[in-house]
Design a protein around this motif. Structure first.
Motif, short mmCIF file in Angstrom:
data_model
loop_
_atom_site.label_atom_id
_atom_site.label_comp_id
_atom_site.label_asym_id
_atom_site.label_seq_id
_atom_site.Cartn_x
_atom_site.Cartn_y
_atom_site.Cartn_z
N VAL A 95 0.84 -1.20 0.00
CA VAL A 95 0.00 0.00 0.00
C VAL A 95 0.89 1.26 0.00
O VAL A 95 0.68 2.18 -0.79
CB VAL A 95 -0.93 0.00 1.24
CG1 VAL A 95 -1.75 1.28 1.29
CG2 VAL A 95 -1.84 -1.24 1.23
N ALA A 96 1.89 1.28 0.88
CA ALA A 96 2.74 2.48 0.99
C ALA A 96 3.59 2.66 -0.26
O ALA A 96 3.83 3.79 -0.69
CB ALA A 96 3.61 2.40 2.24
N THR A 97 4.04 1.56 -0.86
CA THR A 97 4.84 1.69 -2.09
C THR A 97 3.98 2.28 -3.21
O THR A 97 4.42 3.15 -3.97
CB THR A 97 5.42 0.31 -2.50
OG1 THR A 97 6.30 -0.11 -1.46
CG2 THR A 97 6.19 0.39 -3.81
N LYS A 98 2.73 1.84 -3.29
CA LYS A 98 1.80 2.41 -4.28
C LYS A 98 1.62 3.92 -4.03
O LYS A 98 1.66 4.74 -4.95
CB LYS A 98 0.45 1.68 -4.19
CG LYS A 98 -0.67 2.27 -4.99
CD LYS A 98 -0.51 1.91 -6.44
CE LYS A 98 -1.61 2.52 -7.29
NZ LYS A 98 -1.32 2.44 -8.70
N ALA A 99 1.45 4.28 -2.75
CA ALA A 99 1.23 5.69 -2.39
C ALA A 99 2.45 6.54 -2.71
O ALA A 99 2.33 7.69 -3.14
CB ALA A 99 0.89 5.79 -0.90
N VAL A 100 3.64 5.96 -2.53
CA VAL A 100 4.88 6.67 -2.87
C VAL A 100 4.94 6.89 -4.39
O VAL A 100 5.28 7.98 -4.86
CB VAL A 100 6.11 5.84 -2.39
CG1 VAL A 100 7.38 6.26 -3.11
CG2 VAL A 100 6.29 5.99 -0.88
N GLU A 101 4.58 5.86 -5.15
CA GLU A 101 4.61 5.99 -6.62
C GLU A 101 3.66 7.08 -7.09
O GLU A 101 4.00 7.91 -7.93
CB GLU A 101 4.18 4.66 -7.27
CG GLU A 101 5.29 3.63 -7.30
CD GLU A 101 4.75 2.23 -7.63
OE1 GLU A 101 5.51 1.28 -7.43
OE2 GLU A 101 3.57 2.09 -8.07
N VAL A 102 2.46 7.08 -6.51
CA VAL A 102 1.45 8.08 -6.90
C VAL A 102 1.97 9.49 -6.60
O VAL A 102 1.94 10.37 -7.45
CB VAL A 102 0.11 7.80 -6.16
CG1 VAL A 102 -0.85 8.96 -6.31
CG2 VAL A 102 -0.53 6.50 -6.66
N ALA A 103 2.49 9.70 -5.38
CA ALA A 103 2.94 11.05 -4.99
C ALA A 103 4.16 11.46 -5.82
O ALA A 103 4.28 12.62 -6.23
CB ALA A 103 3.25 11.10 -3.49
N THR A 104 5.06 10.52 -6.09
CA THR A 104 6.28 10.88 -6.85
C THR A 104 5.90 11.25 -8.29
O THR A 104 6.43 12.22 -8.85
CB THR A 104 7.30 9.72 -6.83
OG1 THR A 104 7.51 9.32 -5.49
CG2 THR A 104 8.64 10.13 -7.43
#
Ligand SMILES: NC(=O)c1ccc[n+]([C@@H]2O[C@H](COP(=O)([O-])OP(=O)(O)OC[C@H]3O[C@@H](n4cnc5c(N)ncnc54)[C@H](O)[C@@H]3O)[C@@H](O)[C@H]2O)c1
Length: 354
Positions: A95-104
């Protein structure tokens, strides 16, 4: 202090163990890869409280359906720079890796972006996520909340987590990034459990027992609360992390995040908050590079105080551990290897080889 026996395991075998355990529980290959990498990265960095010894509890919760093996993670684009993510009780790493990808991705267009995440689970070592961001040239602040273990200053009731905040800035030289990753507690709770497994006392000032008395006995400490860094200041930071990660995102807050080791009637509902920034946005790439390198030198060349050999940047000790352990292997407590190998046997996967 009790003398401890260690067994050395290669990072490849630790990864294989984690990957096999997770796929046995129906986690997809890509999600198992991401989680196994996060866990082994923690062990490589020397943050072994957040490494592969977490696998049995993750697998137990996957089996019980308290962690979703194949979550439908949804991204609600509230504004061009603000994504609200529902983790569907997936593994916190995924979940957090997905969120990092989205924000980046958004920060590439807009200079900065944030992701607020609800319905996630324990995401391990926070450094894993800021490392992903700095590797792509961006700066990040990553926060999470966690199950209650830390009191508001002056109380003996655990309400907030020992949830970490991690802050990363890329070093334009490509090495020695700024990677601060810290819990607002004097020590992470995993360190108290590790001392308990190892039969060791914990230092004075780490924890109170259930009656609110100072204790150095880890088995009493786990029934009580862990103490914040800097008294009311650390307690205030823990509160802010709970507001950012839980209160405003729709995740559990004020003690409602489930303890993954104790609460088995519902998913955890952990929240995270991720902020990604283009660090060159104000001064441009050349000046950022020059200014960062000047800043780095001012820190690492600062004269050591008496009794100190060397001044480090935050994250540097872990980075150096990682370089060494990639070559020499990861030393695990013999007791932990035995427990993990009993677990491997139950799962029908090959044991760790030492
Ligand atoms: N997911 C969760 O709910 C959760 C909860 C608690 C902790 N954690 C993780 O546990 C880990 C341990 O947290 P912690 O607070 O015990 O970390 P720590 O006290 O070991 O380190 C905190 C920071 O200080 C830096 N540091 C340490 N010694 C240094 C030195 N001599 N010079 C310069 N910098 C130095 C480290 O590089 C690190 O960035 C973290 O990775 C954290 O993300 C996760």
């Amino acid at each position: 202090m009790t003398s401890q026996k260690f067994r050395v395991v290669s990072h490849r075998d630790a990864y294989r163990f984690a990957f096999d355990s997770l796929t046995k529980q129906g986690v997809s290959g890509s999600d198992a890869k991401n989680t196994a990498e996060g866990l082994v990265d923690a062990d490589l960095c020397g943050v072994d409280t957040h490494g592969i010894q977490r696998i049995p509890i993750y697998c137990q919760r996957l089996e019980l359906g308290l962690i979703s093996a194949n979550p439908r993670i949804t991204v609600d684009n509230i504004t061009p720079v603000c994504a609200h993510i529902d983790g569907d009780d997936g593994l916190g790493f995924v979940v957090a890796t997905k969120a990092v990808e989205v924000a980046t991705d958004r920060a590439k267009d807009f200079g900065f972006a944030i992701s607020g995440i609800k319905r996630s689970t324990h995401f391990g070592m926070a450094r894993f996520y800021i490392q992903q961001v700095v590797d792509s040239g961006f700066a990040a602040i990553v926060m999470t909340n966690a199950s209650p273990s830390l009191p508001p200053w002056g109380s003996k009731r655990p309400i907030f987590g020992t949830s970490p905040i991690a802050i990363g800035f890329p070093n334009p030289s490509g090495e020695n990034h700024f990677l601060l990753d810290m819990a607002p507690s004097v020590a992470a709770r995993g360190k108290i459990r590790k001392a308990m497994r190892a039969g060791e006392r914990i230092p004075e000032g780490w924890a109170l027992d259930a009656e609110g008395r100072h204790t150095t006995d880890p088995s009493e400490a786990v029934k009580g609360v862990v103490l914040p860094i800097g008294g009311p200041k650390g307690s205030g930071i823990a509160m802010a992390l709970d507001i950012f990660s839980g209160l405003i995102t729709g995740a559990g807050f004020a003690g409602a995040v489930g303890d993954q080791l104790k609460v088995f009637d519902r998913p955890q509902n952990v929240g995270h908050f991720i902020f990604v920034l283009n660090p060159e946005i104000f001064v441009g790439p050349d000046e950022y590079k020059a200014r960062f390198l000047e800043w780095e030198l001012s820190v690492v060349n600062a004269p050591p105080a008496e009794g100190v050999k060397r001044v480090y940047l935050p994250g540097q000790i872990e980075t150096e551990n990682k370089k060494e352990r990639l070559v020499k292997g990861i030393p695990y407590l013999e007791k932990d290897v035995q427990a993990l190998n009993e677990f491997a046997d139950e799962c029908g996967i090959p044991p760790l080889t030492c």
